[in-house]
Design a protein around this motif. Structure first.
Motif, PDB file in Angstrom:
ATOM      1  N   THR A  84       0.834  -1.199   0.000  1.00 37.04           N
ATOM      2  CA  THR A  84       0.000   0.000   0.000  1.00 37.04           C
ATOM      3  C   THR A  84       0.873   1.256   0.000  1.00 37.04           C
ATOM      4  N   ILE A  85       0.322   2.323  -0.544  1.00 39.16           N
ATOM      5  CA  ILE A  85       0.881   3.661  -0.400  1.00 39.16           C
ATOM      6  C   ILE A  85       0.037   4.380   0.645  1.00 39.16           C
ATOM      7  N   ASN A  86       0.691   4.918   1.661  1.00 40.90           N
ATOM      8  CA  ASN A  86      -0.015   5.554   2.767  1.00 40.90           C
ATOM      9  C   ASN A  86       0.235   7.061   2.786  1.00 40.90           C
ATOM     10  N   TYR A  87      -0.782   7.808   3.176  1.00 41.48           N
ATOM     11  CA  TYR A  87      -0.671   9.259   3.311  1.00 41.48           C
ATOM     12  C   TYR A  87      -0.920   9.644   4.762  1.00 41.48           C
ATOM     13  N   ASP A  88      -0.007  10.424   5.316  1.00 39.29           N
ATOM     14  CA  ASP A  88      -0.066  10.796   6.727  1.00 39.29           C
ATOM     15  C   ASP A  88      -1.190  11.802   6.979  1.00 39.29           C
ATOM     16  N   LEU A  89      -2.141  11.417   7.823  1.00 38.93           N
ATOM     17  CA  LEU A  89      -3.261  12.286   8.185  1.00 38.93           C
ATOM     18  C   LEU A  89      -3.013  13.040   9.480  1.00 38.93           C
ATOM     19  N   GLY A  90      -1.908  12.711  10.169  1.00 40.36           N
ATOM     20  CA  GLY A  90      -1.614  13.311  11.463  1.00 40.36           C
ATOM     21  C   GLY A  90      -2.059  12.435  12.608  1.00 40.36           C
ATOM     22  N   ASN A  91      -1.460  12.670  13.779  1.00 32.45           N
ATOM     23  CA  ASN A  91      -1.793  11.923  14.993  1.00 32.45           C
ATOM     24  C   ASN A  91      -1.630  10.420  14.810  1.00 32.45           C
ATOM     25  N   ASN A  92      -0.608  10.015  14.022  1.00 33.19           N
ATOM     26  CA  ASN A  92      -0.253   8.613  13.780  1.00 33.19           C
ATOM     27  C   ASN A  92      -1.254   7.853  12.919  1.00 33.19           C
ATOM     28  N   PHE A  93      -2.205   8.557  12.294  1.00 31.67           N
ATOM     29  CA  PHE A  93      -3.156   7.926  11.386  1.00 31.67           C
ATOM     30  C   PHE A  93      -2.725   8.153   9.935  1.00 31.67           C
ATOM     31  N   ALA A  95      -4.046   7.281   5.704  1.00 32.63           N
ATOM     32  CA  ALA A  95      -4.953   6.699   4.714  1.00 32.63           C
ATOM     33  C   ALA A  95      -4.131   5.817   3.790  1.00 32.63           C
ATOM     34  N   SER A  96      -4.683   4.691   3.387  1.00 35.26           N
ATOM     35  CA  SER A  96      -3.907   3.740   2.590  1.00 35.26           C
ATOM     36  C   SER A  96      -4.717   3.241   1.404  1.00 35.26           C
ATOM     37  N   ALA A  97      -4.005   2.946   0.320  1.00 35.30           N
ATOM     38  CA  ALA A  97      -4.613   2.348  -0.870  1.00 35.30           C
ATOM     39  C   ALA A  97      -3.553   1.496  -1.551  1.00 35.30           C
ATOM     40  N   GLY A  98      -3.971   0.347  -2.053  1.00 34.56           N
ATOM     41  CA  GLY A  98      -3.012  -0.531  -2.708  1.00 34.56           C
ATOM     42  C   GLY A  98      -3.670  -1.826  -3.132  1.00 34.56           C
ATOM     43  N   ALA A  99      -2.913  -2.898  -3.041  1.00 32.43           N
ATOM     44  CA  ALA A  99      -3.426  -4.189  -3.496  1.00 32.43           C
ATOM     45  C   ALA A  99      -2.743  -5.316  -2.729  1.00 32.43           C
ATOM     46  N   GLN A 100      -3.468  -6.397  -2.636  1.00 33.55           N
ATOM     47  CA  GLN A 100      -2.979  -7.630  -2.025  1.00 33.55           C
ATOM     48  C   GLN A 100      -2.851  -8.684  -3.117  1.00 33.55           C
ATOM     49  N   TRP A 101      -1.705  -9.361  -3.127  1.00 36.84           N
ATOM     50  CA  TRP A 101      -1.578 -10.526  -3.999  1.00 36.84           C
ATOM     51  C   TRP A 101      -1.783 -11.759  -3.131  1.00 36.84           C
ATOM     52  N   HIS A 102      -2.836 -12.532  -3.459  1.00 39.20           N
ATOM     53  CA  HIS A 102      -3.253 -13.665  -2.636  1.00 39.20           C
ATOM     54  C   HIS A 102      -3.056 -14.957  -3.415  1.00 39.20           C
ATOM     55  N   PHE A 103      -2.519 -15.966  -2.748  1.00 36.99           N
ATOM     56  CA  PHE A 103      -2.179 -17.218  -3.434  1.00 36.99           C
ATOM     57  C   PHE A 103      -3.391 -17.928  -4.035  1.00 36.99           C
ATOM     58  N   LYS A 104      -4.601 -17.646  -3.564  1.00 38.97           N
ATOM     59  CA  LYS A 104      -5.812 -18.243  -4.128  1.00 38.97           C
ATOM     60  C   LYS A 104      -6.685 -17.234  -4.858  1.00 38.97           C
ATOM     61  N   VAL A 111      -8.541  -0.505   0.117  1.00 40.47           N
ATOM     62  CA  VAL A 111      -8.389   0.839   0.671  1.00 40.47           C
ATOM     63  C   VAL A 111      -8.654   0.747   2.164  1.00 40.47           C
ATOM     64  N   GLY A 112      -8.033   1.653   2.931  1.00 38.38           N
ATOM     65  CA  GLY A 112      -8.259   1.594   4.359  1.00 38.38           C
ATOM     66  C   GLY A 112      -7.559   2.713   5.094  1.00 38.38           C
ATOM     67  N   VAL A 113      -7.446   2.540   6.382  1.00 41.15           N
ATOM     68  CA  VAL A 113      -6.716   3.466   7.245  1.00 41.15           C
ATOM     69  C   VAL A 113      -5.758   2.645   8.098  1.00 41.15           C
ATOM     70  N   GLN A 114      -4.766   3.347   8.646  1.00 40.61           N
ATOM     71  CA  GLN A 114      -3.766   2.668   9.467  1.00 40.61           C
ATOM     72  C   GLN A 114      -3.383   3.557  10.644  1.00 40.61           C
ATOM     73  N   TYR A 115      -3.288   2.939  11.812  1.00 35.26           N
ATOM     74  CA  TYR A 115      -2.719   3.623  12.977  1.00 35.26           C
ATOM     75  C   TYR A 115      -1.421   2.913  13.311  1.00 35.26           C
ATOM     76  N   PHE A 116      -0.329   3.683  13.358  1.00 34.96           N
ATOM     77  CA  PHE A 116       0.985   3.089  13.636  1.00 34.96           C
ATOM     78  C   PHE A 116       1.764   3.995  14.570  1.00 34.96           C
ATOM     79  N   LYS A 117       2.291   3.400  15.658  1.00 34.08           N
ATOM     80  CA  LYS A 117       3.120   4.149  16.601  1.00 34.08           C
ATOM     81  C   LYS A 117       4.136   3.185  17.193  1.00 34.08           C
ATOM     82  N   ALA A 118       5.360   3.676  17.348  1.00 34.46           N
ATOM     83  CA  ALA A 118       6.417   2.794  17.856  1.00 34.46           C
ATOM     84  C   ALA A 118       7.426   3.596  18.655  1.00 34.46           C
ATOM     85  N   ASN A 119       8.022   2.947  19.640  1.00 33.57           N
ATOM     86  CA  ASN A 119       9.169   3.451  20.368  1.00 33.57           C
ATOM     87  C   ASN A 119      10.007   2.238  20.765  1.00 33.57           C
ATOM     88  N   PRO A 120      11.131   2.397  21.425  1.00 33.72           N
ATOM     89  CA  PRO A 120      11.960   1.219  21.726  1.00 33.72           C
ATOM     90  C   PRO A 120      11.267   0.132  22.542  1.00 33.72           C
TER      91      PRO A 120
END
Length: 218
Positions: A84-93, A95-104, A111-120
């Motif tokens: 997916t290609i994601n666009y930063d909406l702020g506050n760790n959110f 927007a995403s759009a892309g494709a899945q390659w599935h074996f079946k 399309v969707g949204v993503q929340y991502f946050k990380a520290n050590p």
């Protein structure tokens, strides 16, 4: 058993969200590559999350999951690649759009949204998506890692991961899975024990796998 796993995943998600909100800005995310040698089959996972512009507004996200049994049976071989290609909406959110390659299923636009946050110490990812083909499905992927320091060179490593995919028309279960890891990290390497609980189709055909894993962060 399944209700207990869902409850555990929910507790991890809510608890980690609270703790993460109290932490400082995360460092750049590494690229983890993991292989688990289980009692029934081998599992593989790679997660890539990289900025692709100077301002950091756009990023490329990839999750690759694979599984194969030790007899190389076609019906037991799986690979799913999500880009997916994601666009930063702020506050760790994002927007995403892309494709899945599935074996079946082949190519599955999403399309969707993503929340991502990380520290050590903590990492949290929650990613709900709408899969547009061959049927319209809701898919949720979530992942929580807890990695406290044990000494200057060693960390405890734990992870809980949830996948749930459901056909929106009729609410039919398509795919779900629960992944658990516990081990020790030293520099770029992590090793320990793991369990995978996988369920397929409307009747939730079950495949369990328990074993040892090794992981390298690139």
């Amino acid at each position: 058993m399944k209700n207990g796993l869902l409850l555990l995943g929910s507790i991890l998600l809510f608890g980690s969200t609270t703790l993460l909100s109290q932490q400082s800005a995360p460092p750049p995310a590494p690229t983890p590559v993991e292989v688990m040698f289980g009692n029934n089959r081998m599992n593989f996972q790679l997660i890539l999350n990289k900025s692709i512009d100077a301002k950091g507004k756009f990023s490329f996200f990839n999750v690759t999951n694979g599984a194969v049994d030790y007899h190389n049976k076609n019906e037991e071989t799986e690979i799913v690649v999500v880009n997916t290609i994601n666009y930063d909406l702020g506050n760790n959110f994002k927007a995403s759009a892309g494709a899945q390659w599935h074996f079946k299923l082949g190519l599955v636009p999403l399309v969707g949204v993503q929340y991502f946050k990380a520290n050590p110490t903590w990492l949290l990812l929650v990613s709900p998506n709408i899969c547009l083909l061959p049927t319209t499905n809701m898919e949720v992927v979530s992942l929580v890692e807890f990695k406290p320091s044990l000494n200057p060179k060693t960390r405890l490593y734990t992870r809980g991961q949830l996948l749930y995919n459901q056909v929106l028309d009729g609410g039919i279960h398509a795919r779900s899975g629960y992944t658990f890891r516990a081990g020790i990290s030293r520099q770029k390497f992590t090793y320990g024990i793991g369990m995978n609980f996988d369920y397929y189709g409307p009747f939730k055909a079950e495949k369990l796998n328990t074993g040892v894993f090794v992981r390298i962060s690139l």
